[in-house]
Structure formats: structure tokens, C-alpha cells
Design a protein around this motif. Structure first.
Motif, PDB file in Angstrom:
ATOM      1  N   UNK A 131       8.718  45.568  21.671  1.00 51.88           N
ATOM      2  CA  UNK A 131       7.732  46.192  22.236  1.00 51.88           C
ATOM      3  C   UNK A 131       6.173  45.295  22.978  1.00 51.88           C
ATOM      4  N   UNK A 132       5.943  45.867  24.026  1.00 50.50           N
ATOM      5  CA  UNK A 132       4.592  44.817  24.508  1.00 50.50           C
ATOM      6  C   UNK A 132       3.825  44.394  23.913  1.00 50.50           C
ATOM      7  N   UNK A 133       3.338  43.401  23.788  1.00 53.84           N
ATOM      8  CA  UNK A 133       2.635  42.505  22.161  1.00 53.84           C
ATOM      9  C   UNK A 133       1.294  42.971  23.078  1.00 53.84           C
ATOM     10  N   UNK A 134       1.334  43.092  24.100  1.00 52.15           N
ATOM     11  CA  UNK A 134      -0.332  43.915  24.598  1.00 52.15           C
ATOM     12  C   UNK A 134      -0.858  44.793  23.673  1.00 52.15           C
ATOM     13  N   UNK A 135       0.244  45.820  23.386  1.00 51.68           N
ATOM     14  CA  UNK A 135       0.356  46.597  22.765  1.00 51.68           C
ATOM     15  C   UNK A 135       0.811  46.471  21.230  1.00 51.68           C
ATOM     16  N   UNK A 428      19.106  33.730  18.715  1.00 50.02           N
ATOM     17  CA  UNK A 428      18.592  32.850  19.424  1.00 50.02           C
ATOM     18  C   UNK A 428      20.243  32.779  20.161  1.00 50.02           C
ATOM     19  N   UNK A 429      20.596  32.609  20.829  1.00 56.39           N
ATOM     20  CA  UNK A 429      21.473  32.738  21.621  1.00 56.39           C
ATOM     21  C   UNK A 429      21.907  30.827  22.357  1.00 56.39           C
ATOM     22  N   UNK A 430      20.019  31.125  22.944  1.00 53.78           N
ATOM     23  CA  UNK A 430      20.437  28.776  23.648  1.00 53.78           C
ATOM     24  C   UNK A 430      19.910  29.297  24.541  1.00 53.78           C
ATOM     25  N   UNK A 431      20.371  30.665  25.402  1.00 52.67           N
ATOM     26  CA  UNK A 431      20.081  30.536  26.802  1.00 52.67           C
ATOM     27  C   UNK A 431      18.628  31.858  26.899  1.00 52.67           C
ATOM     28  N   UNK A 432      18.140  32.300  26.837  1.00 51.97           N
ATOM     29  CA  UNK A 432      17.160  32.956  27.129  1.00 51.97           C
ATOM     30  C   UNK A 432      16.546  32.656  26.064  1.00 51.97           C
ATOM     31  N   UNK A 433      14.703  32.974  26.115  1.00 44.84           N
ATOM     32  CA  UNK A 433      13.316  32.794  24.895  1.00 44.84           C
ATOM     33  C   UNK A 433      13.146  34.254  25.793  1.00 44.84           C
ATOM     34  N   UNK A 434      13.390  34.914  24.467  1.00 41.04           N
ATOM     35  CA  UNK A 434      12.350  36.688  24.298  1.00 41.04           C
ATOM     36  C   UNK A 434      11.486  36.636  23.642  1.00 41.04           C
ATOM     37  N   UNK A 435      10.072  37.186  23.933  1.00 40.97           N
ATOM     38  CA  UNK A 435       8.876  37.635  23.161  1.00 40.97           C
ATOM     39  C   UNK A 435       9.544  38.476  21.945  1.00 40.97           C
ATOM     40  N   UNK A 436       9.983  39.067  22.215  1.00 43.43           N
ATOM     41  CA  UNK A 436      10.796  39.863  21.031  1.00 43.43           C
ATOM     42  C   UNK A 436      11.975  38.875  20.407  1.00 43.43           C
ATOM     43  N   UNK A 437      12.683  38.053  20.764  1.00 47.76           N
ATOM     44  CA  UNK A 437      12.860  36.812  20.068  1.00 47.76           C
ATOM     45  C   UNK A 437      11.948  36.154  19.236  1.00 47.76           C
ATOM     46  N   UNK A 438      11.025  35.975  19.938  1.00 51.98           N
ATOM     47  CA  UNK A 438       9.838  34.679  18.693  1.00 51.98           C
ATOM     48  C   UNK A 438       9.490  35.621  17.665  1.00 51.98           C
ATOM     49  N   UNK A 439       8.931  37.336  17.827  1.00 47.89           N
ATOM     50  CA  UNK A 439       8.404  37.869  17.016  1.00 47.89           C
ATOM     51  C   UNK A 439       9.886  38.553  16.188  1.00 47.89           C
ATOM     52  N   UNK A 478      10.859  29.133  29.075  1.00 49.19           N
ATOM     53  CA  UNK A 478      10.889  29.379  28.910  1.00 49.19           C
ATOM     54  C   UNK A 478       9.636  30.745  28.160  1.00 49.19           C
ATOM     55  N   UNK A 479       8.889  29.818  27.272  1.00 48.98           N
ATOM     56  CA  UNK A 479       7.915  31.811  26.609  1.00 48.98           C
ATOM     57  C   UNK A 479       6.747  31.686  27.255  1.00 48.98           C
ATOM     58  N   UNK A 480       6.174  32.190  26.852  1.00 47.84           N
ATOM     59  CA  UNK A 480       4.412  32.111  27.021  1.00 47.84           C
ATOM     60  C   UNK A 480       4.110  33.093  25.836  1.00 47.84           C
ATOM     61  N   UNK A 481       3.158  33.124  25.232  1.00 51.22           N
ATOM     62  CA  UNK A 481       2.201  33.974  24.965  1.00 51.22           C
ATOM     63  C   UNK A 481       0.769  33.160  24.363  1.00 51.22           C
ATOM     64  N   UNK A 482      -0.318  34.633  24.998  1.00 60.87           N
ATOM     65  CA  UNK A 482      -1.798  34.345  25.352  1.00 60.87           C
ATOM     66  C   UNK A 482      -2.302  33.646  23.323  1.00 60.87           C
ATOM     67  N   UNK A 483      -3.550  34.041  23.318  1.00 63.09           N
ATOM     68  CA  UNK A 483      -4.080  34.209  22.189  1.00 63.09           C
ATOM     69  C   UNK A 483      -3.534  35.527  21.256  1.00 63.09           C
ATOM     70  N   UNK A 484      -3.470  35.202  20.121  1.00 58.69           N
ATOM     71  CA  UNK A 484      -2.982  36.516  19.733  1.00 58.69           C
ATOM     72  C   UNK A 484      -4.169  37.104  18.157  1.00 58.69           C
TER      73      UNK A 484
END
Length: 484
Positions: A131-135, A428-439, A478-484
Motif C-alpha cells: 500500500x501507499x506509505x502515505x496511508x 529481493x530480485x536485485x533488479x529493482x528496489x520497491x517500497x513494498x520490498x523494503x516494507x 534507487x528507493x527513497x522514503x521520507x521520515x515516517x
């Protein structure tokens, strides 16, 4: 963030791990084929309570050590108080003292489990890992499920009200002293707590249903999500019942076979050893007879439901039987089942709170006992996050000269690292970092409800930036998340 290339490996850093108590990071090493070579959870803050309480008079210890944590101070308060009971020779407390401490302890369990479930992990369960980390946070829960958000807040508040009336304050109280307690529960305090207890029971039942339904509806996915066979350890009562305040140590294998049973926890060091690794400030305990490679174990709600033979409160026992039926009575090794187990304990805690509030011993006047003085003692309780060890030596001048603490999250250190590695390798496939993967990596850590540095938090902004490089050093994602 990414470290430089080391021995042909690329490093991905997840820092900070969010929606947990305390501060930590995850490092992931990728080989030339972009496969996960290693994944570790690092505890990056140093505490030091074991050293700086040395030289302090022993009667200060129950108040001092609870400063380790602002989330579960009662657990440290009681574990230290139980050790100091033995220092002053109090082998058996008065009924009023023990029941007041137990009421305090159940209040702590109730508020801590409610905090974790509703505030920290419910966004993942309600909105999904992708889900969108904003919600996907407590604000999002409050917006979409306002009744549930209010329920979580009010349940935590109720647990804190119990702590205040048994310990004197909601955080860092002084109720437990060597040999007993410093106050009883007045009739007015009892009546204040009784007026809301039935509502808390109703909400606890619904929380069990939420956790159970989520687990059953997503069982195909959760069976393998950061899951693995493990040993389990906890205190159990003499008759094998779940007991969060006192008992003997029981350890079982992944198949339920007992490793040891009803061990006197004052001799824990004959059964449990600890090792240190250079990349974490947290120790790695293990069962001596099995060694560090095979002897690591899990603690906390999942382990307690696996080790206990039954629960002595009727509704929680019925819920435990449903929980055990999922695995045919064998130990449950599904990491995400921690949430279901945690809510069963929440229900158990409020059942015990209700029963204790009707017990006239809480208004007793006999609060403290003394006996033959000792110079060494161990105190154990089951904290919300798992078995908590406090071990002290005191000299003839009443000063603490040695302290060894094995906190609950330390016991879960190896399992959490294994869970992180499994999720990283699976997703983690090593191809793409998604926010969902980090979560997903954070989700499996949150299942253990870790208190990574006993509620020490860094100040200021803590953004998360992760870059994934291939073996040549080229940025591929590259993945980026602001302060939560």
C-alpha cells in the motif's frame, strides 16, 4: 544508502527500520549475480546499564533499570524487583504484594500489546504490504478505520491506568520494592478500573478475531513469509500453564520435543549462554547443550503459546486451542502468527485483570517481607516481547557489583536475523528496489515487536534512501522514503 564495494559484494542499507521501538538498520549484501549473499539486522545504539548501575545501592535498582525502556518499563521494574526480593531474603511475597505486582504486569501486557498491534503493525495488515506509505501508517488507520483507531488508543490508556494505580506512575513507577510493594489498591482505585473492564474484554475479543481472520485468510502466503523451524523458550507454571510473572524455564524443539523443563531460572546460566558478534551491540543467546549453531530460540507470544500446555483463563484458552489447531497441536513456526498469539495474550491479560480486581487481597495491609540476606540473585519475568533475565551481585556494602541483563529482544536476535535474510532472499530480485520490498523486510521484523534499543530514539529527521548497485558499481535502482 550503499557502502563501497567489498570483496565483490554490493551492500544495500535500510536505515532506519520504521514502526518499531528503538533504532536499528538492515544491511543486505548482493553477489555478482544480484543474489542475496547476506542480510543482517544491526542494533546500532549502545546502552550500558549493566555497567553504570554498578556501585549503586541495590534498593535503587528496580527504579533505575526501568529507564532502559519507555514502552515496557514495568517488565524491567518487576524483573529487577524479583531479584532484589531474593537479595533481602524474601522467598515468598505476601498475597497482597504478589497480586499487586501481577495486576501491574497484566496492565503492562495489555497496553504494550495494544500499542504494537493497533499503532505499529495494523497498517500492514489492513492496507497490505504494498500500500501507499502515505496511508500505511497509524494516521491512515485513523482516517479509514476510526473506530479501530479509537479502540487501540483507549485499550492502551486502560493498561496505563492500571500501571499508574499499582506503580504510582504510568511510566517509570516505584510500586515494586525489595521484598514487596509500597502501596495496595484502594476501593476507589478498584472501582475506577472495574467500570471499563467489560468494554476492554469486548475489544480484546474483537482484536483476537482480527488477527485470527487475517492469518487464516492469508495463510498460503504467510506460511513461508520469513518463517522457519526453531526452538522456543519461556517460563511455564508448575502445572504447565502459561504464566507471565513466575515459573520454571521450558525449552522445546520445533517439533515440540522438550529440551529442558521446569528449570529453576536462578540457574539459567547453566542452560543459556551468550555470544557476541562484531556487527551488533546486541548479544546472541543460545541453549548450551545445543551450541550456538543449533541452540538459538524464539521467545515472546508465539513461543509462549508453543511451550505452554494451557492458559488458565477460559476465553484465552479457547482461543489458544484454535491457534494450536492450525498446526495440529504441534508448535507453530509461522513468524507472522506472532500477531495472533499476541492478541490471545491480550485477551488473557484482561481476563486476569478482571479477576484480580475482584480479589480482596488487593486491599491488604501486609506489603513487605524480609529474610536472610544474599549477595547474588536472578529475577525473571515474561515481558510482552519475551523472557527477560536480570542477574545481579551485591557486596556487603549493599552496592551492585555485577549485572547481566538478557532482554527479550536479545533472545530473539538470531531469529530476527534469519527472518530478515529469508525475506530478502525470497523477495529481493536485485533488479529493482520497491517500497513494498523494503516494507516486507520491516514487516517481518515488526512481527517480533522488537524493542531494538529499549526505546532510545534518534533525534531529527531520519529519511530512508536505498540504492542498489550491480557488481560493477552501476546504480540499477534507487528507493527513497521520507521520515515516517
Amino acid at each position: 544508502m550503499v557502502a563501497s564495494k567489498t570483496n565483490g559484494l554490493r551492500k544495500v542499507i535500510i536505515e532506519p527500520v520504521t514502526r518499531v521501538e528503538g533504532h536499528g538498520k538492515v544491511s543486505i549484501l548482493l553477489d555478482e549475480n544480484r543474489r542475496v549473499s547476506q542480510a543482517r539486522l544491526h542494533i546500532v545504539e549502545f546502552r550500558g546499564f549493566e555497567r553504570f548501575i554498578q556501585g549503586r545501592p541495590f534498593w535503587e535498582v528496580p527504579v533505575l533499570v526501568q529507564r532502559l525502556c519507555g514502552i515496557c518499563p514495568v517488565s524491567h521494574h518487576l524483573a529487577a524487583a524479583k531479584a532484589m526480593d531474593l537479595i533481602v531474603g524474601a522467598e515468598k511475597l505476601t498475597p497482597t504484594a504478589e497480586k499487586m505486582r501481577r495486576l501491574m504486569h497484566y496492565g503492562q501486557f495489555f497496553q504494550s500489546h495494544a500499542l504494537h498491534f493497533f499503532h505499529l503493525c495494523s497498517p500492514d495488515l489492513l492496507f497490505g504490504f504494498d500500500a501507499d506509505p502515505a496511508i500505511r501508517n497509524v494516521i491512515g488507520v485513523a482516517a479509514k478505520y476510526p473506530d479501530l483507531a479509537v479502540q487501540g488508543v483507549m485499550m492502551r490508556k486502560y493498561g496505563q491506568e492500571i500501571i499508574q494505580r499499582t506503580a504510582g506512575k504510568k511510566i517509570h513507577g516505584t510500586g515494586a520494592i525489595p521484598g514487596g510493594i509500597n502501596k495496595n489498591l484502594s476501593i476507589a482505585e478498584r472501582d475506577f478500573l472495574l467500570k471499563d473492564v467489560e468494554q476492554m474484554l469486548t475489544w480484546a475479543r474483537s482484536a483476537v478475531k482480527i488477527a485470527k481472520d487475517y492469518t487464516m485468510q492469508h495463510l498460503d502466503r504467510l506460511r513461508d513469509f520469513g518463517a522457519f523451524d526453531s526452538n522456543h523458550l519461556s517460563l511455564v507454571r508448575q502445572d504447565g500453564a502459561l504464566d507471565l510473572y513466575h515459573g520454571g524455564l521450558r525449552a522445546i524443539r520445533a517439533d515440540g520435543a522438550k529440551i529442558f523443563d521446569h528449570v529453576d531460572y536462578r540457574k539459567y546460566y547453566e542452560y543459556i549462554a551468550e555470544e557476541v558478534r562484531p556487527w551488533s551491540y546486541m548479544k546472541f543467546p543460545f541453549i548450551r547443550s545445543l551450541g550456538p549453531q543449533e541452540g538459538w530460540y524464539r521467545v515472546g507470544p508465539l513461543a509462549r503459546l508453543n511451550t505452554a500446555d494451557f492458559i488458565d483463563s477460559p476465553e484465552a484458552e479457547a482461543a489458544r486451542k484454535e491457534f494450536k489447531a492450525l498446526t495440529g497441536g504441534k508448535p507453530n513456526n509461522i513468524s507472522m502468527a506472532y500477531h495472533w498469539a499476541r492478541m490471545i495474550e491480550l485477551l488473557h491479560a484482561v481476563e486476569k485483570i478482571r479477576d484480580l480486581l475482584h480479589d480482596p487481597d488487593l486491599q491488604g495491609q501486609d506489603l513487605v517481607v524480609r529474610g536472610q540476606r544474599r549477595e547474588e540473585a536472578v529475577g525473571l519475568v515474561e515481558a510482552p516481547r519475551g523472557t527477560l533475565f536480570h542477574h545481579y551481585r551485591v557486596n556487603q556494602q549493599d552496592q551492585v557489583v555485577m549485572a547481566n541483563l538478557i532482554v527479550s529482544t536479545t533472545n530473539n536476535n538470531e531469529p530476527m536475523n534469519r527472518a530478515v535474510q529469508k525475506v530478502a532472499r525470497d523477495h529481493l530480485t536485485g533488479v529493482e528496489i520497491t517500497e513494498g520490498l523494503l516494507n516486507r523486510i520491516e514487516v517481518v521484523i515488526r512481527a517480533y515487536d522488537p524493542c531494538l534499543s529499549c526505546a532510545t530514539h534518534a533525534l531529527g529527521r531520519m529519511p530512508l534512501v536505498v540504492e542498489l548497485l550491480d557488481h560493477t558499481g552501476r546504480v540499477v535502482s534507487r528507493g527513497h522514503r521520507d521520515e515516517t
